[in-house]
Design a protein around this motif. Structure first.
Motif, PDB file in Angstrom:
ATOM      1  N   GLY A   1     -28.263  -4.552  59.964  1.00 60.27           N
ATOM      2  CA  GLY A   1     -28.778  -5.742  59.473  1.00 60.27           C
ATOM      3  C   GLY A   1     -29.624  -6.525  60.545  1.00 60.27           C
ATOM      4  N   ALA A   2     -29.722  -6.082  61.668  1.00 60.06           N
ATOM      5  CA  ALA A   2     -30.850  -6.491  62.627  1.00 60.06           C
ATOM      6  C   ALA A   2     -32.054  -6.274  62.378  1.00 60.06           C
ATOM      7  CB  ALA A   2     -30.262  -6.628  64.051  1.00 60.06           C
ATOM      8  N   LEU A   3     -32.354  -5.005  61.646  1.00 62.21           N
ATOM      9  CA  LEU A   3     -33.779  -4.400  61.605  1.00 62.21           C
ATOM     10  C   LEU A   3     -34.386  -5.096  60.392  1.00 62.21           C
ATOM     11  CD1 LEU A   3     -32.698  -0.627  62.330  1.00 62.21           C
ATOM     12  CD2 LEU A   3     -33.792  -2.212  63.971  1.00 62.21           C
ATOM     13  N   ASN A   4     -35.932  -5.407  60.414  1.00 62.58           N
ATOM     14  CA  ASN A   4     -36.231  -5.941  59.407  1.00 62.58           C
ATOM     15  C   ASN A   4     -36.693  -4.567  58.492  1.00 62.58           C
ATOM     16  OD1 ASN A   4     -38.905  -4.780  60.250  1.00 62.58           O
ATOM     17  ND2 ASN A   4     -39.217  -6.379  61.567  1.00 62.58           N
ATOM     18  N   GLY A   5     -37.404  -5.399  57.195  1.00 65.44           N
ATOM     19  CA  GLY A   5     -37.753  -4.270  56.206  1.00 65.44           C
ATOM     20  C   GLY A   5     -38.409  -3.140  56.576  1.00 65.44           C
ATOM     21  N   ASN A   6     -39.438  -3.426  57.341  1.00 71.90           N
ATOM     22  CA  ASN A   6     -40.598  -2.331  57.701  1.00 71.90           C
ATOM     23  C   ASN A   6     -39.884  -1.367  58.432  1.00 71.90           C
ATOM     24  OD1 ASN A   6     -42.592  -3.683  56.223  1.00 71.90           O
ATOM     25  ND2 ASN A   6     -43.248  -5.020  57.834  1.00 71.90           N
ATOM     26  N   LYS A   7     -39.061  -1.607  59.433  1.00 69.39           N
ATOM     27  CA  LYS A   7     -38.372  -0.783  60.471  1.00 69.39           C
ATOM     28  C   LYS A   7     -37.613  -0.025  59.621  1.00 69.39           C
ATOM     29  CE  LYS A   7     -38.970  -3.406  64.878  1.00 69.39           C
ATOM     30  NZ  LYS A   7     -38.310  -3.720  66.052  1.00 69.39           N
ATOM     31  N   ARG A   8     -36.906  -0.539  58.806  1.00 70.97           N
ATOM     32  CA  ARG A   8     -35.963   0.292  58.003  1.00 70.97           C
ATOM     33  C   ARG A   8     -36.437   1.308  57.115  1.00 70.97           C
ATOM     34  NH1 ARG A   8     -32.816  -4.665  57.144  1.00 70.97           N
ATOM     35  NH2 ARG A   8     -33.689  -4.814  55.035  1.00 70.97           N
ATOM     36  N   PHE A   9     -37.781   0.911  56.638  1.00 70.47           N
ATOM     37  CA  PHE A   9     -38.486   1.958  55.777  1.00 70.47           C
ATOM     38  C   PHE A   9     -38.838   2.894  56.576  1.00 70.47           C
ATOM     39  CE2 PHE A   9     -42.373   3.272  53.768  1.00 70.47           C
ATOM     40  CZ  PHE A   9     -41.802   3.717  52.395  1.00 70.47           C
ATOM     41  N   ASP A  10     -39.424   2.726  57.957  1.00 67.16           N
ATOM     42  CA  ASP A  10     -40.026   3.790  58.700  1.00 67.16           C
ATOM     43  C   ASP A  10     -38.875   4.645  59.160  1.00 67.16           C
ATOM     44  OD1 ASP A  10     -42.537   2.582  59.001  1.00 67.16           O
ATOM     45  OD2 ASP A  10     -42.307   1.402  60.716  1.00 67.16           O
ATOM     46  N   ILE A  11     -37.684   4.208  59.435  1.00 70.37           N
ATOM     47  CA  ILE A  11     -36.631   5.003  59.789  1.00 70.37           C
ATOM     48  C   ILE A  11     -36.294   5.977  58.679  1.00 70.37           C
ATOM     49  CG2 ILE A  11     -34.117   4.833  60.396  1.00 70.37           C
ATOM     50  CD1 ILE A  11     -34.361   2.291  61.611  1.00 70.37           C
ATOM     51  N   ALA A  12     -36.403   5.331  57.367  1.00 72.55           N
ATOM     52  CA  ALA A  12     -36.009   6.232  56.413  1.00 72.55           C
ATOM     53  C   ALA A  12     -36.863   7.328  56.095  1.00 72.55           C
ATOM     54  CB  ALA A  12     -36.085   5.314  55.122  1.00 72.55           C
ATOM     55  N   LYS A  13     -38.212   7.153  56.520  1.00 70.62           N
ATOM     56  CA  LYS A  13     -39.104   8.262  56.282  1.00 70.62           C
ATOM     57  C   LYS A  13     -38.807   9.120  57.389  1.00 70.62           C
ATOM     58  CE  LYS A  13     -42.738   5.518  56.637  1.00 70.62           C
ATOM     59  NZ  LYS A  13     -44.287   5.241  56.829  1.00 70.62           N
ATOM     60  N   ASP A  14     -38.513   8.876  58.513  1.00 69.77           N
ATOM     61  CA  ASP A  14     -38.038   9.743  59.492  1.00 69.77           C
ATOM     62  C   ASP A  14     -36.812  10.779  59.197  1.00 69.77           C
ATOM     63  OD1 ASP A  14     -40.213   9.261  61.110  1.00 69.77           O
ATOM     64  OD2 ASP A  14     -39.078   7.664  62.423  1.00 69.77           O
ATOM     65  N   LEU A  15     -35.748  10.094  58.563  1.00 70.10           N
ATOM     66  CA  LEU A  15     -34.612  10.581  58.154  1.00 70.10           C
ATOM     67  C   LEU A  15     -34.956  11.684  57.053  1.00 70.10           C
ATOM     68  CD1 LEU A  15     -32.118   7.656  58.147  1.00 70.10           C
ATOM     69  CD2 LEU A  15     -32.096   9.525  59.584  1.00 70.10           C
ATOM     70  N   MET A  16     -35.824  11.288  55.925  1.00 71.93           N
ATOM     71  CA  MET A  16     -35.913  12.346  54.836  1.00 71.93           C
ATOM     72  C   MET A  16     -36.991  13.539  55.331  1.00 71.93           C
ATOM     73  SD  MET A  16     -34.235  10.694  53.122  1.00 71.93           S
ATOM     74  CE  MET A  16     -33.624   8.751  52.682  1.00 71.93           C
ATOM     75  N   ARG A  17     -37.588  13.475  56.604  1.00 74.69           N
ATOM     76  CA  ARG A  17     -38.055  14.684  56.950  1.00 74.69           C
ATOM     77  C   ARG A  17     -37.393  15.779  57.610  1.00 74.69           C
ATOM     78  NH1 ARG A  17     -42.043  10.666  59.086  1.00 74.69           N
ATOM     79  NH2 ARG A  17     -43.813  10.272  57.536  1.00 74.69           N
ATOM     80  N   PHE A  18     -36.333  15.525  57.931  1.00 73.32           N
ATOM     81  CA  PHE A  18     -35.326  16.345  58.654  1.00 73.32           C
ATOM     82  C   PHE A  18     -34.923  17.497  57.975  1.00 73.32           C
ATOM     83  CE2 PHE A  18     -33.614  12.847  61.632  1.00 73.32           C
ATOM     84  CZ  PHE A  18     -34.698  12.788  62.468  1.00 73.32           C
ATOM     85  N   PRO A  19     -35.213  18.597  58.211  1.00 67.11           N
ATOM     86  CA  PRO A  19     -34.700  20.020  57.667  1.00 67.11           C
ATOM     87  C   PRO A  19     -33.287  19.946  57.357  1.00 67.11           C
ATOM     88  CG  PRO A  19     -35.432  20.564  59.796  1.00 67.11           C
ATOM     89  CD  PRO A  19     -35.754  19.005  59.590  1.00 67.11           C
ATOM     90  N   ARG A  20     -32.604  20.480  56.283  1.00 61.33           N
ATOM     91  CA  ARG A  20     -31.230  20.608  56.102  1.00 61.33           C
ATOM     92  C   ARG A  20     -30.920  22.013  55.759  1.00 61.33           C
ATOM     93  NH1 ARG A  20     -31.929  15.673  51.806  1.00 61.33           N
ATOM     94  NH2 ARG A  20     -33.663  14.755  52.983  1.00 61.33           N
ATOM     95  N   ALA A  21     -29.745  22.324  56.532  1.00 59.22           N
ATOM     96  CA  ALA A  21     -28.936  23.763  56.009  1.00 59.22           C
ATOM     97  C   ALA A  21     -28.561  23.980  54.468  1.00 59.22           C
ATOM     98  CB  ALA A  21     -28.066  24.006  56.933  1.00 59.22           C
ATOM     99  N   SER A  22     -28.332  22.775  54.113  1.00 60.98           N
ATOM    100  CA  SER A  22     -27.820  22.702  52.793  1.00 60.98           C
ATOM    101  C   SER A  22     -29.019  22.205  51.549  1.00 60.98           C
ATOM    102  CB  SER A  22     -26.616  21.838  52.592  1.00 60.98           C
ATOM    103  OG  SER A  22     -26.221  21.505  51.184  1.00 60.98           O
ATOM    104  N   ALA A  23     -29.226  23.208  50.552  1.00 61.15           N
ATOM    105  CA  ALA A  23     -30.096  22.683  49.515  1.00 61.15           C
ATOM    106  C   ALA A  23     -29.641  21.674  48.752  1.00 61.15           C
ATOM    107  CB  ALA A  23     -30.362  24.094  48.794  1.00 61.15           C
ATOM    108  N   LYS A  24     -28.445  21.437  48.708  1.00 58.27           N
ATOM    109  CA  LYS A  24     -27.740  20.351  47.538  1.00 58.27           C
ATOM    110  C   LYS A  24     -27.654  19.133  48.445  1.00 58.27           C
ATOM    111  CE  LYS A  24     -23.215  22.391  47.887  1.00 58.27           C
ATOM    112  NZ  LYS A  24     -22.305  22.983  47.116  1.00 58.27           N
ATOM    113  N   ALA A  25     -27.796  19.067  49.542  1.00 56.88           N
ATOM    114  CA  ALA A  25     -27.475  17.856  50.424  1.00 56.88           C
ATOM    115  C   ALA A  25     -28.481  16.675  50.191  1.00 56.88           C
ATOM    116  CB  ALA A  25     -27.830  17.984  51.800  1.00 56.88           C
TER     117      ALA A  25
END
Length: 474
Positions: A410-434
Motif C-alpha cells: 500500500g505504500a507504493l503509488n499507482g504508477n510504481k505498482r503499474f511499473d512493477i506489474a509490467k516487470d512481473l508479466m514479462r518473466f518467462p514461465r515454466a508452466s504454460a497455464k500459469a
C-alpha cells in the motif's frame, strides 16, 4: 368478550400445533443450544411447554455481547454481571455440557464467584469449557482439573497450576491456551492428553517445564511462546498441521539449541501443512548449515511469515525448505523489508541486499524443480530487486504452476505498482497455464481486483483502477 377470549385461545392453539411449540424434544434442545443466553430465556413466552424449557438447556453461553450489556450495572447491581449469572445457575436443572464465560474487565472480589460457578459446573458433566478472561489473570481452581469428561477446553489470561496428583484429561480433544502463566511448576510427570487432536498456545509464559503427552495430536499452533520446549509437544506421529511463530528475535538459544530442523521434522514425519516465521527459522539456519532439514516428502502447504528476501539468512532458509519439499503444492509468503525507503530502487541503491541478489542470480540458486507446486501467494510486494528475482526464480522452477497471486504494498503509488506489474508479466514461465494476479491492497482480495496475465498476453490490464473507484463509491 367471550368471542375475543375464544379467538385468543384458538390462536394460541394454532401456534402451538403448527409452530415451534410442538417441536420434538431433541430438536427444541438443539435450537436452544444455538441461541445466546438472553434469547434462551425469552423462549419461556412461546408456550406453556416452553415456559421452563430453558432451565434444562445443556449449553450456557455468557459471551462478550452479554457481559458488556451488563457491565454498566456493575458486578453486583440488580442486573449486574454476577447477580444475573447466579440467578441463571440457581434456577437451572439437569446437566450442563457446554459453558462459555466472558469475564469483562471489572472488579470481581478475587474471582470468588467464578470459583463457585466452576465448582458447581464440575458436578454437571461438563464437556466444553471456555473462559475468556479480559480482567486480571485468574488462577484456575482445582475443581477445573476434576472435570475429567472435558473434550474441549479454551482458556484466556489464566494461571495454570494443576494439583500435584493431576495426570491429565483423558477425553480432551481440543485445547486452546491464550496468555497463560504456567508459573514454572507444571513439570514433573507431565500432563497426559491421550485423545488430544488440536493444541493452540498463544503468548504463554513460564512454560519451559511444560510437558504435554499427546500421542494423537494432529494440529499444533505455538505463537509468541518463547520458552516452550517444542520437543516436549511433539510426541505424535500423526501431526499434519504445525504453526510456530516467535514474533520477535530470540537472543537466548539455550533451550532451543537442543533441537534442530532435522530433529524437529523427524518428530513429525506426516506433516502436510507448515507455517513458520523468520525468527523461528533463523534460530536453526543462521550460522548452522549442518542443521538443515532432510527431505520432507509429505509437506504440501508451506506458509512463511515476515521473511525478508534481502536478508541472506532468511533467503537461505526459504531456499532450504523449498529444496527439501519435493511434493509442495501451495506456497504462501508474507514479506517484510527493514528499509521501507528502498522500495523499487536500483540494486546498487538498496542497502545490504547485494549478497542476496547475487545469490538469487546464480544458476545453482535452487537446484530443485518444484514439480507439484500449483499455487503461490506473495504479499506485500514492494518491487525490490530481491523480490523480483525471487518471483522470476519461482516461475522458472514451477512447471505445474496454475496461479501466482501478488498483492502490492500500500505504500507504493499507482504508477510504481503499474511499473512493477509490467516487470512481473514479462518473466518467462515454466508452466504454460500459469496465471499471474497482481492485486491492489486498497480494494478487495478476490481474483478480479488486479492485473491478470497469462502466457498469451494481457487480460483486464486496467481493472485495478476501475475496481478501486467502484469500492470508493460503495
Amino acid at each position: 368478550m367471550d368471542l375475543k377470549a375464544n379467538n385468543k385461545r384458538s390462536q394460541v392453539t394454532i401456534a402451538e400445533a403448527n409452530g415451534i411449540g410442538n417441536l420434538p424434544e431433541h430438536l427444541s434442545d438443539s435450537v436452544l443450544e444455538r441461541l445466546p443466553i438472553r434469547d434462551i430465556i425469552r423462549t419461556s413466552i412461546l408456550s406453556k411447554k416452553w415456559r421452563y424449557k430453558w432451565t434444562t438447556t445443556r449449553a450456557l453461553v455468557f459471551d462478550e455481547q452479554f457481559s458488556n450489556k451488563l457491565k454498566k450495572y456493575g458486578a453486583f447491581g440488580r442486573y449486574g454481571f454476577i447477580r444475573v449469572i447466579n440467578q441463571v445457575l440457581l434456577i437451572h436443572k439437569g446437566s450442563i455440557s457446554k459453558f462459555y464465560l466472558y469475564i469483562p474487565s471489572m472488579h470481581l472480589d478475587n474471582f470468588l464467584e467464578v470459583d463457585q460457578w466452576l465448582l458447581f459446573l464440575s458436578t454437571k458433566g461438563l464437556e466444553d469449557l471456555t473462559l475468556a478472561n479480559s480482567s486480571q489473570p485468574y488462577q484456575l481452581p482445582f475443581c477445573v482439573f476434576s472435570c475429567l469428561e472435558l473434550t474441549k477446553l479454551e482458556l484466556t489470561r489464566c494461571i495454570f497450576k494443576p494439583p500435584l496428583k493431576f495426570e491429565g484429561f483423558l477425553f480432551l480433544e481440543s485445547l486452546v491456551l491464550n496468555y497463560i502463566d504456567f508459573r514454572t511448576q507444571v513439570g514433573g510427570t507431565g500432563i497426559n492428553l491421550p485423545q488430544l487432536k488440536k493444541l493452540t498456545m498463544r503468548s504463554c509464559i513460564n512454560a519451559f517445564n511444560l510437558q504435554i503427552k499427546a500421542t494423537q495430536l494432529q494440529s499444533l499452533v505455538v505463537k509468541n511462546c518463547h520458552d516452550v520446549m517444542l520437543l516436549e509437544l511433539l510426541h505424535s506421529q500423526w501431526l499434519a498441521s504445525v504453526c510456530i511463530i516467535l514474533g520477535k528475535p530470540i537472543k537466548d538459544y539455550v533451550r532451543l539449541k537442543k533441537m534442530n530442523l532435522a530433529l524437529m521434522f523427524s518428530h513429525m514425519p506426516k506433516v502436510q501443512c507448515l507455517s513458520i516465521d523468520a525468527h523461528f527459522l533463523k534460530v536453526f539456519i543462521a550460522e548452522k548449515p549442518e542443521w538443515f532439514p532432510h527431505v520432507v516428502n509429505n509437506l504440501k502447504r508451506l506458509r512463511l511469515i515476515d521473511f525478508s528476501l534481502g536478508d541472506l539468512d532468511d533467503l537461505h532458509g526459504v531456499l532450504c525448505l523449498l529444496r527439501n519439499s519435493p511434493n509442495l503444492v501451495e506456497l504462501r509468503m508474507t514479506h517484510t523489508e527493514t528499509a521501507k525507503s528502498s522500495y523499487y530502487l536500483p540494486m546498487h541503491m538498496q542497502p545490504g541486499v547485494e549478497p542476496a541478489s547475487n545469490h538469487l542470480e546464480s544458476p545453482d540458486c535452487l537446484d530443485q524443480t518444484l514439480n507439484r507446486l500449483r499455487t503461490i501467494d506473495l504479499s506485500p510486494f514492494q518491487g525490490s530487486k530481491t523480490q523480483l528475482l525471487y518471483v522470476k526464480m519461482l516461475l522458472a522452477h514451477s512447471p505445474s504452476l496454475e496461479k501466482f497471486t501478488i498483492q502490492a504494498d500500500g505504500a507504493l503509488n499507482g504508477n510504481k505498482r503499474f511499473d512493477i506489474a509490467k516487470d512481473l508479466m514479462r518473466f518467462p514461465r515454466a508452466s504454460a497455464k500459469a496465471e499471474m494476479i497482481y492485486l491492489d491492497p486498497k480494494t478487495c482480495k478476490n481474483d478480479a481486483c488486479g492485473y491478470t496475465c497469462k502466457q498469451d498476453g494481457w487480460r483486464k490490464a486496467k481493472v485495478l483502477y476501475l475496481c478501486t473507484q467502484v469500492h470508493k463509491k460503495v
